[in-house]
Enzyme design. Structure first.
Site, mmCIF file in Angstrom:
data_model
loop_
_atom_site.group_PDB
_atom_site.id
_atom_site.type_symbol
_atom_site.label_atom_id
_atom_site.label_comp_id
_atom_site.label_asym_id
_atom_site.label_seq_id
_atom_site.Cartn_x
_atom_site.Cartn_y
_atom_site.Cartn_z
ATOM 1 N N GLU A 1 0.822 -1.215 0.000
ATOM 2 C CA GLU A 1 0.000 0.000 0.000
ATOM 3 C C GLU A 1 0.857 1.265 0.000
ATOM 4 O OE1 GLU A 1 -3.120 -0.090 2.942
ATOM 5 O OE2 GLU A 1 -3.590 2.016 2.642
ATOM 6 N N LYS B 1 -7.626 -0.728 11.544
ATOM 7 C CA LYS B 1 -6.929 -1.140 10.318
ATOM 8 C C LYS B 1 -5.727 -0.226 10.079
ATOM 9 C CE LYS B 1 -6.131 -1.501 5.655
ATOM 10 N NZ LYS B 1 -5.272 -0.629 4.821
ATOM 11 N N ASP C 1 4.319 -14.007 12.179
ATOM 12 C CA ASP C 1 3.026 -14.614 11.868
ATOM 13 C C ASP C 1 1.964 -13.511 11.941
ATOM 14 O OD1 ASP C 1 0.533 -15.841 11.911
ATOM 15 O OD2 ASP C 1 1.244 -17.584 13.005
ATOM 16 N N HIS D 1 -2.518 10.338 -0.440
ATOM 17 C CA HIS D 1 -2.602 8.934 -0.821
ATOM 18 C C HIS D 1 -2.648 8.797 -2.338
ATOM 19 C CE1 HIS D 1 -4.120 4.815 -0.692
ATOM 20 N NE2 HIS D 1 -3.730 4.798 0.565
HETATM 21 P P1 NAD Z 1 9.832 -22.692 17.334
HETATM 22 O O1 NAD Z 1 9.262 -23.939 17.927
HETATM 23 O O2 NAD Z 1 10.477 -22.813 16.009
HETATM 24 O O3 NAD Z 1 10.879 -22.040 18.330
HETATM 25 C C1 NAD Z 1 10.676 -21.991 19.708
HETATM 26 C C2 NAD Z 1 11.701 -22.851 20.417
HETATM 27 O O4 NAD Z 1 13.009 -22.302 20.246
HETATM 28 C C3 NAD Z 1 11.472 -22.847 21.904
HETATM 29 O O5 NAD Z 1 10.549 -23.866 22.231
HETATM 30 C C4 NAD Z 1 12.872 -23.099 22.467
HETATM 31 O O6 NAD Z 1 13.095 -24.487 22.637
HETATM 32 C C5 NAD Z 1 13.813 -22.624 21.365
HETATM 33 N N1 NAD Z 1 14.572 -21.407 21.719
HETATM 34 C C6 NAD Z 1 15.885 -21.173 21.448
HETATM 35 N N2 NAD Z 1 16.257 -19.958 21.875
HETATM 36 C C7 NAD Z 1 15.188 -19.381 22.433
HETATM 37 C C8 NAD Z 1 14.946 -18.113 23.052
HETATM 38 N N3 NAD Z 1 15.906 -17.183 23.178
HETATM 39 N N4 NAD Z 1 13.688 -17.837 23.490
HETATM 40 C C9 NAD Z 1 12.703 -18.739 23.349
HETATM 41 N N5 NAD Z 1 12.868 -19.966 22.796
HETATM 42 C C10 NAD Z 1 14.100 -20.287 22.333
HETATM 43 O O7 NAD Z 1 8.755 -21.545 17.190
HETATM 44 P P2 NAD Z 1 7.573 -21.004 18.104
HETATM 45 O O8 NAD Z 1 7.847 -19.581 18.352
HETATM 46 O O9 NAD Z 1 7.258 -21.860 19.271
HETATM 47 O O10 NAD Z 1 6.341 -21.125 17.075
HETATM 48 C C11 NAD Z 1 6.119 -20.130 16.127
HETATM 49 C C12 NAD Z 1 5.553 -20.730 14.868
HETATM 50 O O11 NAD Z 1 4.333 -21.410 15.135
HETATM 51 C C13 NAD Z 1 5.210 -19.646 13.862
HETATM 52 O O12 NAD Z 1 5.786 -19.986 12.617
HETATM 53 C C14 NAD Z 1 3.689 -19.716 13.783
HETATM 54 O O13 NAD Z 1 3.250 -19.329 12.505
HETATM 55 C C15 NAD Z 1 3.392 -21.134 14.098
HETATM 56 N N6 NAD Z 1 2.050 -21.503 14.590
HETATM 57 C C16 NAD Z 1 1.140 -20.578 15.022
HETATM 58 C C17 NAD Z 1 -0.091 -20.980 15.524
HETATM 59 C C18 NAD Z 1 -1.036 -19.933 16.057
HETATM 60 O O14 NAD Z 1 -0.669 -18.772 16.195
HETATM 61 N N7 NAD Z 1 -2.285 -20.280 16.379
HETATM 62 C C19 NAD Z 1 -0.386 -22.331 15.612
HETATM 63 C C20 NAD Z 1 0.565 -23.265 15.182
HETATM 64 C C21 NAD Z 1 1.789 -22.849 14.705
#
Ligand code: NAD
Length: 422
Positions: free
Chosen positions: A83, A261, A277, A375
């Protein structure tokens, strides 16, 4: 399309062959296929691993918003979106905010909620009590799933248990309260929720169905404040106009949807640039805006004792620096480096400032000259392109339409035809 959309084994094909199938079925030209196959700054093998059935990519322009000062620190803010005028508006608003020191932002910590749905429980209140009595055991089971997160100071910290009255009878819903550190946390929380489910069934005597994170991340809030100097933003009328605009949004969901928005224009553009996300952010924002049962603005605007304008934003901001595209997308990694944030909460704080800036810019334009002037000027080039202008002709057509104050597709077409004859 020509033929059936049932394509057995499509997912197993290499990218190029998938594209050939799509070409055959849809009549995509070589040129169209080539632009689709271009994954921009994302290597195609990374793209192919990121989601399923990949044939190519789509690129958004990434602009850099300047002038941002958040909690005393300067930031160059990458924003990716289609946009026009959003990046300019954010930069302009941030410049005006600097007059009184920029944006102050706080956060409630990176805390997410994981829900477990238990049905067919004979004594829902008794089950609730038993779950709470065995909280330590449940949290331990959750934390055993993620020693990495726990070692960094995160992990499941608390247990909340709700009893809901639903159209299918009472449900017991234990909620894991998880500090997800620098992760957005969905995978981490979902893994924990699934792991504790058998224990929850045993304790409640019920059946578990859903085990999933909540995107209403109301324990992961950011709160941004900025004071806009009355004279720097156009005087008392502008201040009053913005306060009236806010009052309108507060009273009317039709206006409020557009108010919010405008905030998300900024938040989501940074989120796309930084590989976040965006569905989670949108779901969090709008569900939080509705938490009272009425859809409300995510910002408030008031006039202070000096006659200056004070804007405040409060919203969930579930973002991460580890995991997801923030880690795997090379362009997102570069954007995060430009931004220079070191933690997920710092990213969330900058995004809150951008959301507030964007809201200010939109309300200021709406309450004064209207948004169309600025715009449409920026949009004129898009209209010129869609009317068939190429190369130097794009700017010529756009400029002429701006001069004539006729920024319209039909006029662009006439101009393109005239210029093509010359
Ligand atoms: P991830 O599992 O890839 O990473 C998280 C893991 O990284 C942690 O569990 C930990 O073990 C590790 N880690 C290493 N260094 C860390 C630090 N400094 N802080 C925290 N953790 C650290 O990702 P995630 O963040 O658990 O999940 C995000 C993904 O899930 C996104 O891609 C999202 O789109 C997807 N997702 C979203 C939904 C929803 O929002 N409803 C549902 C399912 C999946």
């Amino acid at each position: 399309m020509q033929g059936s959309s049932e394509v057995p084994g499509f997912y197993k094909l290499p990218m190029e062959e998938r594209m050939n199938v799509v070409k055959k079925l849809t009549g995509l030209s070589e040129e169209e296929a080539r632009s689709l196959a271009n994954t921009g700054g994302l290597p195609s093998d990374v793209a192919d691993r990121m989601i399923e059935n990949v044939v190519g990519g789509i690129a958004f322009p990434m602009g850099i918003a300047v002038n941002f000062k958040v909690n005393g620190r300067d930031y160059l803010v990458p924003m990716a979106l289609e946009e026009p005028s959003v990046v300019a508006a954010a930069s302009n608003a941030a410049k005006m905010a600097r007059v009184k020191g920029g944006f102050s932002v706080t956060n409630t910590g990176p805390v997410m909620i994981g829900q477990i749905q238990v049905v067919e429980v004979k004594d829902p209140q008794g089950a609730r009590t038993r779950l709470l009595e065995r909280k330590a055991e449940i949290l331990k089971k959750a934390n055993d799933q993620d020693p990495m997160l726990v070692s960094l100071g995160g992990g499941a910290k608390d247990l909340n248990v709700k009893v809901l009255a639903t159209i299918k009878g009472p449900m017991v819903v234990p909620e894991l309260i998880v500090n997800t550190g620098d992760a957005m946390g969905a995978n981490a929380v979902n893994t924990m929720a699934e792991a504790v489910a058998p224990m929850v069934e045993e304790i409640t005597g019920g059946r578990v169905f859903l085990r999933i994170i909540s995107n209403l991340a109301d324990r992961r809030l950011v709160r941004a404040t900025a004071v806009f100097d009355r004279d720097a933003i156009g005087g008392e009328d502008t201040v009053d106009g913005i306060v009236y605009a806010y009052a309108f949004a507060d009273a009317d969901p039709y206006r409020c949807a557009t108010h919010n928005k405008g905030i998300m224009n900024g938040v989501i553009a940074v989120a796309i640039a930084c590989g976040q996300d965006i569905r989670a952010l949108e779901a969090g924002a709008h569900s939080y805006a509705s938490r009272t049962g009425k859809y409300k603005p995510l910002t408030t605007w008031e006039k202070d004792a000096n006659g200056d304008l004070v804007g405040r934003l409060e919203m969930p901001m579930a973002v991460g620096l580890v995991g997801g595209a923030a880690k795997t997308h090379p362009v997102a990694r570069a954007a995060i480096k430009i931004l220079g944030v070191k933690t997920a909460t710092e990213l969330a704080e900058v995004m809150a400032a951008v959301g507030l800036a964007q809201n200010f810019a939109a309300l200021r334009a709406l309450a004064t000259e209207g948004i169309q002037r600025g715009h449409m000027k920026l949009h004129a080039r898009n209209i010129a392109v869609s009317a068939g202008a190429t190369g130097k002709m794009i700017d010529l057509v756009a400029q002429k339409m701006v001069e004539e104050k006729k920024i319209r597709f039909d006029r662009a077409k006439e101009l393109v035809e005239d210029l093509s004859k010359k």
